[in-house]
Scaffold this active site. Sequence first.
Site, PDB file in Angstrom:
ATOM      1  N   TYR A   1     -89.019  28.714 -25.193  1.00 28.89           N
ATOM      2  CA  TYR A   1     -89.704  29.564 -26.161  1.00 28.89           C
ATOM      3  C   TYR A   1     -89.760  31.005 -25.653  1.00 28.89           C
ATOM      4  O   TYR A   1     -90.240  31.253 -24.552  1.00 28.89           O
ATOM      5  CB  TYR A   1     -91.141  29.098 -26.361  1.00 28.89           C
ATOM      6  CG  TYR A   1     -91.368  27.927 -27.285  1.00 28.89           C
ATOM      7  CD1 TYR A   1     -90.438  26.910 -27.436  1.00 28.89           C
ATOM      8  CD2 TYR A   1     -92.568  27.825 -27.974  1.00 28.89           C
ATOM      9  CE1 TYR A   1     -90.699  25.845 -28.270  1.00 28.89           C
ATOM     10  CE2 TYR A   1     -92.827  26.758 -28.802  1.00 28.89           C
ATOM     11  CZ  TYR A   1     -91.886  25.762 -28.954  1.00 28.89           C
ATOM     12  OH  TYR A   1     -92.146  24.708 -29.781  1.00 28.89           O
TER      13      TYR A   1
ATOM     14  N   GLY B   1     -97.066  23.931 -26.881  1.00 30.71           N
ATOM     15  CA  GLY B   1     -98.268  23.199 -26.495  1.00 30.71           C
ATOM     16  C   GLY B   1     -98.221  22.807 -25.031  1.00 30.71           C
ATOM     17  O   GLY B   1     -97.191  22.345 -24.532  1.00 30.71           O
TER      18      GLY B   1
ATOM     19  N   ASP C   1     -99.403  20.333 -23.578  1.00 29.22           N
ATOM     20  CA  ASP C   1     -99.077  18.918 -23.380  1.00 29.22           C
ATOM     21  C   ASP C   1     -97.566  18.717 -23.286  1.00 29.22           C
ATOM     22  O   ASP C   1     -97.082  17.976 -22.418  1.00 29.22           O
ATOM     23  CB  ASP C   1     -99.683  18.045 -24.475  1.00 29.22           C
ATOM     24  CG  ASP C   1     -99.299  18.454 -25.887  1.00 29.22           C
ATOM     25  OD1 ASP C   1     -98.925  19.632 -26.117  1.00 29.22           O
ATOM     26  OD2 ASP C   1     -99.389  17.605 -26.796  1.00 29.22           O
TER      27      ASP C   1
ATOM     28  N   THR D   1     -96.054  -4.243 -49.958  1.00 36.00           N
ATOM     29  CA  THR D   1     -96.215  -2.795 -49.789  1.00 36.00           C
ATOM     30  C   THR D   1     -96.706  -2.406 -48.391  1.00 36.00           C
ATOM     31  O   THR D   1     -96.113  -1.526 -47.763  1.00 36.00           O
ATOM     32  CB  THR D   1     -97.123  -2.234 -50.893  1.00 36.00           C
ATOM     33  OG1 THR D   1     -96.496  -2.479 -52.157  1.00 36.00           O
ATOM     34  CG2 THR D   1     -97.353  -0.741 -50.719  1.00 36.00           C
TER      35      THR D   1
END
Length: 192
Positions: A42, A49, A51, A125
Amino acid sequence: MVAASVQNDEAIQLIKQQCEVNGIQFKHVVTQSEAFGIHCAYSQFKNLGVDRWLAVLGARMWTQSPVAILDLGTAATCDIIVDNQHLGGWIAPGFQLMRSAVISNTSKVFANQMTPLNIGLGKDTPECVNLGGLAMLQGFFYSAKNLISSYASEYEIFLCGGDSVMLSELLADNVTMKPDLVLEGLSRFIPH
């Protein structure tokens, strides 16, 4: 004491204050442009983040091979490291968010809390919703595998996060469960 938090700066400040009161050394770990010889992809590195950054740093404790780190929790993230360069990654909804989005945004679709471990076809479903979420996670995995294999013929894939167990049928020689990667990355900041 070392601490990191993706979203709770108030908790970090309380911990820091308690450490100061009690004479305990404290280090707040945040994402950096480079740490331990590993460079963040980045350009605005603070937006990655912590983490994810700690998982990257933790992965390098286990291997120097090209590696894809899939952290499957609230969000599903993928980060790829080749050499000592973090190349970037992805963020997508995790299994629980996918299931919640489907049942919250459709009027006649509902689910149960079952967690599928093997892919198949649902016959009601709730089973279809759960298996659809698993199929999405497997697609995330296979996309990461295809991408990392374009960088090197020999690579590793590390799985962590609470929903990584859902991909346990995909474990192979180069696919490993590493449940503590974030904490292992954080441990690199503990003074010795």
